[in-house]
Motif scaffolding. Structure first.
Motif, PDB file in Angstrom:
ATOM      1  N   TYR A 168      -4.770  -7.276 -12.315  1.00 53.52           N
ATOM      2  CA  TYR A 168      -4.001  -6.134 -12.817  1.00 53.52           C
ATOM      3  C   TYR A 168      -4.768  -5.386 -13.904  1.00 53.52           C
ATOM      4  O   TYR A 168      -5.527  -5.990 -14.677  1.00 53.52           O
ATOM      5  N   HIS A 169      -4.530  -4.078 -13.961  1.00 52.63           N
ATOM      6  CA  HIS A 169      -4.903  -3.290 -15.123  1.00 52.63           C
ATOM      7  C   HIS A 169      -3.713  -3.353 -16.083  1.00 52.63           C
ATOM      8  O   HIS A 169      -2.637  -2.836 -15.766  1.00 52.63           O
ATOM      9  N   VAL A 170      -3.888  -4.000 -17.217  1.00 57.88           N
ATOM     10  CA  VAL A 170      -2.791  -4.205 -18.155  1.00 57.88           C
ATOM     11  C   VAL A 170      -2.875  -3.161 -19.267  1.00 57.88           C
ATOM     12  O   VAL A 170      -3.892  -3.056 -19.959  1.00 57.88           O
ATOM     13  N   GLU A 171      -1.800  -2.394 -19.428  1.00 55.61           N
ATOM     14  CA  GLU A 171      -1.756  -1.360 -20.455  1.00 55.61           C
ATOM     15  C   GLU A 171      -0.611  -1.642 -21.426  1.00 55.61           C
ATOM     16  O   GLU A 171       0.502  -1.937 -21.007  1.00 55.61           O
ATOM     17  N   ARG A 172      -0.907  -1.542 -22.720  1.00 58.50           N
ATOM     18  CA  ARG A 172       0.104  -1.751 -23.755  1.00 58.50           C
ATOM     19  C   ARG A 172       0.562  -0.405 -24.291  1.00 58.50           C
ATOM     20  O   ARG A 172      -0.236   0.496 -24.488  1.00 58.50           O
TER      21      ARG A 172
ATOM     22  N   LEU B 170      -0.506  -2.826 -13.710  1.00 61.27           N
ATOM     23  CA  LEU B 170      -0.754  -2.023 -12.513  1.00 61.27           C
ATOM     24  C   LEU B 170      -1.713  -2.785 -11.603  1.00 61.27           C
ATOM     25  O   LEU B 170      -2.840  -3.104 -12.009  1.00 61.27           O
ATOM     26  N   PRO B 171      -1.289  -3.110 -10.393  1.00 56.87           N
ATOM     27  CA  PRO B 171      -2.117  -3.942  -9.506  1.00 56.87           C
ATOM     28  C   PRO B 171      -3.394  -3.236  -9.074  1.00 56.87           C
ATOM     29  O   PRO B 171      -3.399  -2.032  -8.805  1.00 56.87           O
ATOM     30  N   LYS B 172      -4.492  -3.991  -9.018  1.00 58.12           N
ATOM     31  CA  LYS B 172      -5.760  -3.444  -8.541  1.00 58.12           C
ATOM     32  C   LYS B 172      -5.761  -3.290  -7.027  1.00 58.12           C
ATOM     33  O   LYS B 172      -6.515  -2.490  -6.484  1.00 58.12           O
TER      34      LYS B 172
ATOM     35  N   ALA C  80       4.508   3.046 -12.331  1.00 59.71           N
ATOM     36  CA  ALA C  80       4.284   1.889 -11.458  1.00 59.71           C
ATOM     37  C   ALA C  80       4.442   2.250  -9.989  1.00 59.71           C
ATOM     38  O   ALA C  80       3.798   1.655  -9.117  1.00 59.71           O
ATOM     39  N   LYS C  81       5.297   3.220  -9.691  1.00 57.00           N
ATOM     40  CA  LYS C  81       5.534   3.625  -8.301  1.00 57.00           C
ATOM     41  C   LYS C  81       4.264   4.133  -7.624  1.00 57.00           C
ATOM     42  O   LYS C  81       4.141   4.073  -6.399  1.00 57.00           O
ATOM     43  N   GLU C  82       3.333   4.636  -8.424  1.00 54.45           N
ATOM     44  CA  GLU C  82       2.085   5.160  -7.865  1.00 54.45           C
ATOM     45  C   GLU C  82       1.167   4.040  -7.389  1.00 54.45           C
ATOM     46  O   GLU C  82       0.227   4.282  -6.643  1.00 54.45           O
ATOM     47  N   TYR C  83       1.448   2.806  -7.821  1.00 55.86           N
ATOM     48  CA  TYR C  83       0.539   1.697  -7.550  1.00 55.86           C
ATOM     49  C   TYR C  83       1.121   0.628  -6.634  1.00 55.86           C
ATOM     50  O   TYR C  83       0.363  -0.148  -6.047  1.00 55.86           O
ATOM     51  N   ALA C  84       2.438   0.543  -6.553  1.00 56.50           N
ATOM     52  CA  ALA C  84       3.022  -0.564  -5.778  1.00 56.50           C
ATOM     53  C   ALA C  84       4.400  -0.176  -5.258  1.00 56.50           C
ATOM     54  O   ALA C  84       5.120   0.613  -5.871  1.00 56.50           O
ATOM     55  N   SER C  85       4.761  -0.761  -4.127  1.00 58.15           N
ATOM     56  CA  SER C  85       6.090  -0.519  -3.549  1.00 58.15           C
ATOM     57  C   SER C  85       7.133  -1.447  -4.158  1.00 58.15           C
ATOM     58  O   SER C  85       8.328  -1.148  -4.147  1.00 58.15           O
ATOM     59  N   GLU C  86       6.685  -2.592  -4.696  1.00 62.79           N
ATOM     60  CA  GLU C  86       7.596  -3.530  -5.353  1.00 62.79           C
ATOM     61  C   GLU C  86       7.282  -3.577  -6.840  1.00 62.79           C
ATOM     62  O   GLU C  86       6.113  -3.607  -7.238  1.00 62.79           O
ATOM     63  N   ILE C  87       8.328  -3.575  -7.657  1.00 60.18           N
ATOM     64  CA  ILE C  87       8.150  -3.580  -9.112  1.00 60.18           C
ATOM     65  C   ILE C  87       9.011  -4.686  -9.706  1.00 60.18           C
ATOM     66  O   ILE C  87      10.198  -4.805  -9.395  1.00 60.18           O
ATOM     67  N   ILE C  88       8.402  -5.495 -10.572  1.00 59.14           N
ATOM     68  CA  ILE C  88       9.115  -6.573 -11.253  1.00 59.14           C
ATOM     69  C   ILE C  88       9.390  -6.138 -12.685  1.00 59.14           C
ATOM     70  O   ILE C  88       8.470  -5.807 -13.439  1.00 59.14           O
ATOM     71  N   LEU C  89      10.678  -6.108 -13.050  1.00 57.77           N
ATOM     72  CA  LEU C  89      11.083  -5.761 -14.409  1.00 57.77           C
ATOM     73  C   LEU C  89      11.287  -7.042 -15.204  1.00 57.77           C
ATOM     74  O   LEU C  89      12.017  -7.940 -14.769  1.00 57.77           O
ATOM     75  N   VAL C  90      10.646  -7.141 -16.356  1.00 54.61           N
ATOM     76  CA  VAL C  90      10.707  -8.354 -17.170  1.00 54.61           C
ATOM     77  C   VAL C  90      11.196  -7.995 -18.567  1.00 54.61           C
ATOM     78  O   VAL C  90      10.585  -7.172 -19.264  1.00 54.61           O
ATOM     79  N   GLY C  91      12.286  -8.599 -18.982  1.00 57.91           N
ATOM     80  CA  GLY C  91      12.773  -8.454 -20.346  1.00 57.91           C
ATOM     81  C   GLY C  91      12.591  -9.763 -21.087  1.00 57.91           C
ATOM     82  O   GLY C  91      13.027 -10.814 -20.612  1.00 57.91           O
ATOM     83  N   ILE C  92      11.930  -9.715 -22.241  1.00 65.32           N
ATOM     84  CA  ILE C  92      11.698 -10.919 -23.038  1.00 65.32           C
ATOM     85  C   ILE C  92      12.268 -10.691 -24.435  1.00 65.32           C
ATOM     86  O   ILE C  92      12.001  -9.674 -25.070  1.00 65.32           O
ATOM     87  N   SER C  93      13.061 -11.645 -24.897  1.00 62.65           N
ATOM     88  CA  SER C  93      13.707 -11.528 -26.200  1.00 62.65           C
ATOM     89  C   SER C  93      13.389 -12.742 -27.066  1.00 62.65           C
ATOM     90  O   SER C  93      13.259 -13.863 -26.553  1.00 62.65           O
TER      91      SER C  93
END
Length: 516
Positions: A435-439, A453-455, A488-501
């Motif tokens: 993945y290309h990881v962007e903060r 974003l998946p390569k 994310a839609k530009e890179y993949a058809s499936e998207i995983i949403l992650v919430g961390i608290s």
């Protein structure tokens, strides 16, 4: 002729000008011409590898060297429009030496320096047949006896210091060779040297104190001529359409000029446009163990800094410069200054950063090295973190985060808002393989904390939102409400949403995952 008034630099620069991709830096000539036969005639330019040092050295030698008519080459360059162009072109005796070139099977400093002495003497005796040379005559004597003025253009002055056979005494002898050849000599009209490391790195005395040094950290005079500026890269992209400007910026932008203008790695830009794909080009051109060498003597001093910068968090510091006289680097300032000089970090306005994606890949490997201690152990668990995320195992994600937080690593104890980001960066470091990881990436109506974003298109994208003393549900809701999924839609058809608290009161982590 070996070094004196040869056409070797002209031939090399002509190849550069004739190349498919060429950026005109010839106005450097106008600046240098003003220094000839002045008190400011000693100039040392230091830059990382592949930032245009040798190309510019070839250009200067080709322009000034007497006995060669180079007007057809330079007439089409910007310098041809300056007032002194014709006056200075091919008007000087030039001694051009690429000091990185070694004699065949060279295994000692004596063989290296003897080769240079012999070639210089041969050149001078050939050019001035009336001069005599005894065994005790050195090159300086012959140059003085000639009665002429010479321009010295010495490329890669520090290259010999990297050789295994060089002793400390050899290094001192080399500095004395340069001092005797250049310092306070009436025949020197200009001494222009290039290298990676500043003279101060090796010269603890006054051997070469006549030089004005210009590095990444202090150059406000010649900075326009080394590296590609943003406007130059945009112009190249208008001519060569193989790679977009946005992709080039993402991969190779990240250095800064003194006024804040952006600077690109030139070799990588050229290779990407030529081959039609962005990849890791610069770090393949030489040994990359300098990063590890910079930190191996004092990992603790810079460990926190490296983790923060890998998490895209700039490090606030006032670097004092790279002035260590020994090879070993002991203090945080010395280590980070050295890494800046090498080009592994960019420094501007009191902030250090990892310049671009190309360098980020190398720092990720450093964090996984044994010498990083507990950081290395955390990184080794990062594959499990990604796998747990992909299969929706929120319990394991929370468990891994708590395990990292419970370690006695001060800067991972959530003392400020960046601490949680550092933990996330380490726990997901393995993900950067795929993945290309962007903060804090711009997407939709705001900036999401992390986007993966998946390569390759066969993997899902991941959007990660962090909360402190709030719920994971609100983190997921924020992703949806602010439409973070747009990018994310530009890179993949499936998207995983992650919430961390993270709950500060209970000192516990929770996680929620939703797939769309």
């Amino acid at each position: 002729m070996y070094y004196l008034n040869t056409d070797s630099a002209y031939q090399l620069f002509q190849e550069t000008v004739n190349s498919e991709i060429f950026v005109d830096k010839s106005m450097l000539i106008d600046k240098i011409s003003r220094k000839i036969r002045t008190a400011d005639k000693y100039i040392c330019i230091t830059r990382p590898r592949r930032f245009g040092k040798s190309v510019n050295a070839h250009m200067l030698a080709a322009y000034y060297t007497a006995g060669i008519d180079t007007h057809t080459l330079f007439d089409r360059l910007a310098v041809s429009q300056t007032a002194g162009y014709a006056q200075h072109r091919n008007s000087f005796h030039v001694i051009f030496i690429d000091l990185s070139r070694m004699p065949f099977q060279c295994h000692s400093y004596e063989a290296y320096i003897t080769n240079i002495y012999q070639k210089l003497k041969a050149d001078l005796l050939n050019a001035y047949p009336k001069l005599t040379c005894s065994s005790i005559d050195d090159v300086s004597d012959l140059l003085r006896k000639s009665g002429d003025t010479f321009l010295f253009i010495l490329d890669e002055w520090d290259s010999i210091f990297w050789k295994d056979f060089m002793t400390q005494q050899d290094k001192c002898s080399y500095l004395m060779f340069l001092k005797n050849l250049l310092k306070d000599q009436p025949y020197v009209g200009l001494a222009y040297m290039t290298g990676v490391l500043p003279i101060a790195k090796h010269s603890s005395g006054s051997e070469l104190n006549m030089f004005d040094e210009y590095s990444f950290m202090n150059d406000t005079v010649y900075e326009d001529f080394f590296g590609f500026q943003e406007k130059e890269v945009r112009q190249l992209c208008q001519i060569h359409h193989s790679v977009s400007y946005q992709d080039l910026a993402r991969w190779y932008d990240g250095y800064y000029m003194s006024d804040g203008r952006h600077l690109f790695n030139p070799r990588s830009v050229i290779k990407a446009l030529t081959r039609g794909i962005c990849s890791n080009y610069w770090t393949q051109t030489g040994p990359m163990n300098e990063i590890a060498d910079c930190i191996k003597h004092n990992t603790d001093a810079v460990r926190e800094d490296l983790v923060k910068m890998t998490a895209d968090i700039p490090v606030e510091i006032e670097l004092l410069g790279y002035s260590a006289s020994e090879q070993q680097l002991d203090t945080r300032d010395e280590i980070l200054s050295a890494m800046t000089v090498y080009g592994f970090l960019s420094y501007h306005d009191g902030q250090l950063r990892i310049p671009n994606r190309e360098l980020m890949e190398k720092f990720q490997h450093i964090l996984a090295c044994d010498q990083m201690g507990e950081i290395h152990e955390i990184v080794n668990q990062s594959r499990k973190m990604l796998e747990a995320t992909l299969r929706g195992d929120t319990k394991q994600i929370s468990s891994i985060l708590e395990n990292v937080h419970d370690r006695e690593i001060p800067f991972l104890q959530y003392n400020d808002e960046n601490s949680l980001s550092c933990v996330i960066t380490l726990c997901y470091l393995y993900a950067r393989k795929d993945y290309h990881v962007e903060r804090e990436s711009k997407s939709g109506k705001g900036y999401c904390d992390y986007i993966f974003l998946p390569k390759k298109t066969d993997k899902p994208a991941i959007i990660l939102e962090l909360k402190t003393n709030d719920t994971c549900d609100k983190a997921i809701a924020q992703i949806k409400e602010k439409d973070y999924i747009t990018k994310a839609k530009e890179y993949a058809s499936e998207i995983i949403l992650v919430g961390i608290s993270y709950d500060k009161k209970n000192k516990s982590h929770s996680c929620l995952i939703e797939k769309i």
